[in-house]
Design an enzyme around this catalytic site. Structure first.
Site, PDB file in Angstrom:
ATOM      1  N   ASP A 184       0.970  -1.237   0.003  1.00  0.00           N
ATOM      2  CA  ASP A 184      -0.082   0.058  -0.067  1.00  0.00           C
ATOM      3  C   ASP A 184       0.857   1.173   0.077  1.00  0.00           C
ATOM      4  OD1 ASP A 184      -2.345   1.847   0.530  1.00  0.00           O
ATOM      5  OD2 ASP A 184      -1.459   1.849   2.679  1.00  0.00           O
ATOM      6  N   LYS A 201      -8.155  -4.773  -4.082  1.00  0.00           N
ATOM      7  CA  LYS A 201      -6.738  -5.041  -4.196  1.00  0.00           C
ATOM      8  C   LYS A 201      -6.773  -6.462  -3.950  1.00  0.00           C
ATOM      9  CE  LYS A 201      -5.032  -0.589  -1.942  1.00  0.00           C
ATOM     10  NZ  LYS A 201      -4.267  -0.289  -0.751  1.00  0.00           N
ATOM     11  N   ASN A 224      -9.026  -0.136   3.166  1.00  0.00           N
ATOM     12  CA  ASN A 224      -8.845  -0.895   1.942  1.00  0.00           C
ATOM     13  C   ASN A 224      -7.839  -1.835   1.588  1.00  0.00           C
ATOM     14  OD1 ASN A 224      -6.802   1.071   1.387  1.00  0.00           O
ATOM     15  ND2 ASN A 224      -7.241   1.229  -0.667  1.00  0.00           N
TER      16      ASN A 224
END
Length: 255
Positions: free
Chosen positions: A8, A182, A208
């Site tokens: 990320d 993702k 997320n």
């Protein structure tokens, strides 16, 4: 290839100024030299992460929460939001006085401006993009950034049940095709390379990233991560501002 490592960006690979630390960039180089492919896994688009990718020397990624997957700068998956859906969303946003940005893998523009845009983009240390209200009418759109404070998105969730809404900042919500994430982007990539059994690692800190951490063999939560990520992580590293990536990679012997 020994395996794949997914990072990320905000709160994870990037420091407090949304930059890649020198030590982190050096660790990524060592990681690659040891036979592991690094991936960016972000809600952002390729168009707004070019400098980050260059500074980290990473050329593959899961972008816009799985809407676009790049491998060695080649698109291997792309999911678009239908133009008529964007049109309806755009009109509703303008009526309500909120902001909206339309994204694809090459460029992005505000299609509805608002005062909140400064806060939304300032949160990731950038400026709002230019305004081009009809951008989506002549260009594909992979993701919308709905610029609003909570709980404004609840009304839109009811109006657009075929879209997913991911609030990643206090000021904005990522809007994507329902079913993408993702985690799905990682799955599609591994299937594309026929590498479903490869070693996989993921580093994350935010909401997320939950599915992403659940989708890999070795989930790593940053020290600054939400409590729920720390609960599902195999390892909790230090903060993103305290060599979290370097320490996490060292823990697993990847560097």
């Amino acid at each position: 290839m020994k395996g794949f490592v997914f990072f990320d960006l905000d709160g994870t690979l990037l420091n407090g100024e949304s930059k890649v630390d020198v030590a982190t960039a050096e660790a990524i180089q060592t990681l690659k030299g040891n036979g592991y492919e690094p991936f960016i896994a972000t809600g952002r688009s390729p168009a707004e992460t070019r400098d980050i990718m260059e500074s980290a020397n990473i050329h593959s990624g899961i972008f816009m929460n799985g809407q676009v997957v790049l491998y060695q700068e080649q698109i291997i998956y792309s999911s678009q939001i239908p133009t008529e859906t964007v049109e309806k969303f755009h009109q509703m946003v303008k009526e309500d006085g909120y902001g909206l940005t339309a994204y694809n893998h090459e460029r992005f523009y505000l299609v509805a401006s608002s005062e909140g845009a400064k806060d939304a983009y300032g949160f990731i240390h950038t400026n709002p993009p230019a305004l081009k209200e009809d951008f989506y009418k002549e260009n594909p759109v992979n993701m919308l950034l709905f610029i609003c404070l909570p709980p404004a998105e609840e009304k839109y969730k009811e109006a657009f049940p075929h879209l997913d809404f991911l609030r990643n900042t206090p000021y904005s919500v990522d809007v994507i095709t329902k079913g993408n994430s993702k985690a799905e982007g990682i799955k599609r990539f591994l299937e594309y390379l026929n590498q479903e059994d490869a070693k996989t690692f993921a580093f994350g800190d935010g909401p997320n990233d939950i599915e992403m951490l659940q989708a890999v063999q070795h989930p790593v939560a940053m020290g600054n991560a939400l409590p729920i990520l720390k609960e599902i992580a195999e390892f909790i590293t230090t903060d993103n501002t305290d060599n979290g990536i370097v320490n996490g990679l060292k823990h697993y012997g990847l560097i």
